[in-house]
Design an enzyme around this catalytic site. Structure first.
Site, PDB file in Angstrom:
ATOM      1  N   GLU A   1     -77.404  84.891  -5.660  1.00 39.91           N
ATOM      2  CA  GLU A   1     -78.594  85.698  -5.921  1.00 39.91           C
ATOM      3  C   GLU A   1     -78.921  85.739  -7.405  1.00 39.91           C
ATOM      4  O   GLU A   1     -80.062  85.545  -7.821  1.00 39.91           O
ATOM      5  CB  GLU A   1     -78.372  87.127  -5.391  1.00 39.91           C
ATOM      6  CG  GLU A   1     -78.306  87.213  -3.882  1.00 39.91           C
ATOM      7  CD  GLU A   1     -77.850  88.582  -3.398  1.00 39.91           C
ATOM      8  OE1 GLU A   1     -78.061  89.572  -4.119  1.00 39.91           O
ATOM      9  OE2 GLU A   1     -77.283  88.661  -2.298  1.00 39.91           O
TER      10      GLU A   1
ATOM     11  N   TYR B   1     -68.907  88.076  -0.517  1.00 41.30           N
ATOM     12  CA  TYR B   1     -69.708  88.984  -1.321  1.00 41.30           C
ATOM     13  C   TYR B   1     -69.908  88.454  -2.744  1.00 41.30           C
ATOM     14  O   TYR B   1     -71.041  88.336  -3.204  1.00 41.30           O
ATOM     15  CB  TYR B   1     -69.079  90.378  -1.303  1.00 41.30           C
ATOM     16  CG  TYR B   1     -69.942  91.460  -1.849  1.00 41.30           C
ATOM     17  CD1 TYR B   1     -69.402  92.677  -2.241  1.00 41.30           C
ATOM     18  CD2 TYR B   1     -71.317  91.292  -2.007  1.00 41.30           C
ATOM     19  CE1 TYR B   1     -70.182  93.681  -2.752  1.00 41.30           C
ATOM     20  CE2 TYR B   1     -72.093  92.278  -2.532  1.00 41.30           C
ATOM     21  CZ  TYR B   1     -71.530  93.475  -2.900  1.00 41.30           C
ATOM     22  OH  TYR B   1     -72.304  94.459  -3.420  1.00 41.30           O
TER      23      TYR B   1
END
Lengths: 311, 292
Positions: free
Chosen positions: B221, B214
């Site tokens: 991102e 994660y």
């Protein structure tokens, strides 16, 4: 000789189940409101409006006018307490929510420094529609403020602080956003010129009058406390004839007024605000509509929640 | 963000606790097929990445080797919103919608778009600056900029690989890798759950791998969005300026910055939610081994 059996009430915390307060010699005909005041004496920071008392930790909150001896408890009652957080009275809430957009729009209209570029500070727009839009927007919120102060009577006493912050962010934020574009130096007036503005103004004024008429009518219904025994009906005022088709014509007129303003300014943010408001008011209208249907067996079939014959 | 959909951990719980409510047999069959197809799809992407790495010998530009299946399978995931809306998956529509849309946004509106913008934007510049732009009040500047854009366009078309495109960024590989591993585990988790045959390994993997994947995905991102910013600002991608008939403006550059800022409150919330889920699901290890 009168034998008054006094009640004992212990108040427990809903989460931890520990005893917060023990009240003895409580009158059997005391109401929950009385219990709340007694509890408030022991815990001054938890004023009655922020107390939620219930018989079961997962159950519904008890109403302020419930009487102790009518509740399904023995003479020794256990009541669970939950803190609802800081509360603000409804009138105060609406004043804050409506004053914001009113004043914020004016700041943009007057082109206060740091919003637009320096050379446009404190100038006024060359387009008359911009001044008209400012007048309409201000009129809308002034009307709402006056209604809040003099007209509305609220069923619940208060609203939690968290909701107020969120609602204010929404109203104030949107007002700033749409005011920014309408009062921008590069604002483009409506494509169809004066005709568009005039028709839109007419729609706006009619809907404002309609909205006010409905509020007046609803106010007349509330004779005793919060529960009204009658559902609203059309009266001699033509604006109330919308009641034939719709359960909540005040919302209908509200959307109409904003549609008028959107057409008048031909501005996407205003249209978006109208859309979001419409979505929210539809949800409220449907809830109200369901309540009406549940409460009154003879509720007219023709009525829809917010839009005649459609929604 | 690359977090597995939280609410759907309930699906596993419910079916492993054998609650008979919810979707019918047809819906379950469809969901099994859906999850198997998605597992296979992401496996294809994983295999594609490994093969491309072995062929090239470096990490750079691996995105291009799996660009099409990535776009396809990530977009198909939009169906999951429909599953929640219809009710065959007991998750919140809003939560699932939010997660899928953020993935789709990154795939199309950032990674895919900033490349197209490179070429089409120069054309837009040409047209805008020479014909439409109200900003250029100086005729000479307009001619110069037009000429410059034309030259830039010609230069670009002769040198496709020396450009620093967003897709060449290593950050893209970071989140693609994170998504790939996460999705393979997640979809196989759902498949096995629906069939009531969940191996402990998959369950453990699902609730453990996220600890590394994660943050890895989020880093990738954020770096990718950050890398896209200069291009977006220069080309005015997806942006609307004043004045226009509808009195509206949208600055994609500012929008992307706001998106990046939104990661700050959202990421910890989602991460710690998964941590709590992990404690809850994996915490009862002893009871589970008895049931198995």
């Amino acid at each position: 000789m009168s034998r008054t059996t006094f009640f004992e009430v212990e108040i427990l915390d809903t989460k931890t189940k520990e005893q917060l307060c023990f009240l003895d010699k409580v009158e059997p005909h005391s109401s929950i409101a009385d219990i709340k005041s007694l509890f408030h004496k022991s815990y001054p920071k938890w004023y009655p409006a922020r107390q939620s008392l219930r018989l079961d930790p997962k159950g519904k909150a008890l109403r302020d006018d419930d009487i102790l001896q009518n509740l399904p408890v023995g003479t020794s009652a256990s009541i669970y307490f939950k803190d609802l957080g800081p509360q603000l009275g409804w009138t105060m809430v609406f004043l804050v929510e409506y004053l914001g957009p009113l004043l914020i729009y004016l700041l943009f209209y007057l082109r206060v420094p740091y919003i637009y570029s320096k050379k446009h500070t404190f100038t006024s727009s060359t387009h008359p529609v911009v001044s008209l839009a400012c007048a309409c927007h201000s009129f809308h919120y002034i009307k709402r403020l006056i209604e809040t102060i003099f007209l509305h009577r609220f069923s619940h006493g208060t609203m939690p602080l968290g909701s107020i912050v969120r609602n204010c962010a929404y109203y104030w934020g949107f007002a700033a956003w749409l005011a920014y574009y309408i009062n921008h130096p590069l604002y483009t007036p409506p494509s169809y010129g004066e005709r568009q503005v005039n028709y839109a103004l007419m729609i706006f004024l009619l809907c404002e009058a309609g909205n006010f008429s409905i509020h007046w009518t609803l106010n007349g219904l509330k004779c005793e406390g919060s529960k009204s025994r009658r559902y609203p009906r059309p009266s001699k005022n033509p604006f109330t004839w919308l009641f034939v088709f719709v359960s909540c014509p005040n919302y209908t007129y509200e959307v109409g007024a904003w549609v008028g303003l959107s057409i008048m300014t031909q501005c996407v943010p205003v249209a978006l605000f109208t859309l979001v408001g419409f979505a929210q008011m539809t949800i409220w209208a449907r809830g109200k509509h369901k309540t009406y249907i549940r409460e009154f067996k003879d509720y007219p079939n023709l009525r829809m929640p917010i839009l005649p014959l459609i929604l | 963000m690359s977090a597995p959909a939280m609410g759907t951990s309930k699906t596993a719980h419910d079916s492993s606790n054998k609650k008979k409510r919810g979707p019918g047999t047809l819906a379950i069959a469809y969901l099994v097929i859906y999850n198997v197809v998605m597992t296979a799809g992401w496996l294809v992407i994983a295999v594609g990445l490994v093969r491309a790495y072995l062929a090239r010998g470096s990490y750079h530009g691996l995105y291009y080797s799996i660009e099409k299946p990535l776009k396809f399978f990530q977009t198909v995931a939009l169906l999951e919103i429909l599953h929640c809306a219809v009710g065959i998956v007991p998750s919140s529509v809003v939560l699932t919608g939010f997660q899928v849309m953020s993935r789709v946004f990154l795939t199309w509106a950032v990674t895919h778009s900033v490349r197209e913008a490179k070429l089409s934007s120069t054309v837009c510049h040409l047209v805008a600056n020479s014909v439409l732009s109200p900003v250029f009040t100086f005729g000479r500047a307009a001619v110069f900029v037009t000429f410059y854009c034309f030259v830039k366009c010609a230069w670009f078309s002769t040198r496709p690989y020396s450009l620093k495109l967003v897709q060449s960024e290593d950050s893209v590989l970071l989140f693609v890798a994170a998504w790939t591993i996460t999705e393979i585990i997640r979809y196989s988790f759902y498949t096995f759950s629906l069939l009531n045959h969940l191996p402990y390994l998959i369950k453990w993997a699902r609730y453990t791998f996220f600890i590394v994947l994660y943050p890895m995905g989020v880093t990738g991102e954020l770096l990718t969005i950050y890398a896209a910013l200069p291009y977006v600002q220069k080309t005015g991608l997806y942006s609307i300026t004043l004045p226009n008939k509808y009195n509206f403006s949208f600055d994609y550059h500012t929008f992307l910055i706001l998106i990046m800022i939104s990661y700050i409150p959202l990421f910890p919330q989602l991460y710690f939610h998964m941590m709590r889920q992990r404690k809850k699901v994996l915490g009862h290890v002893d009871e589970y081994s008895k049931v198995e």
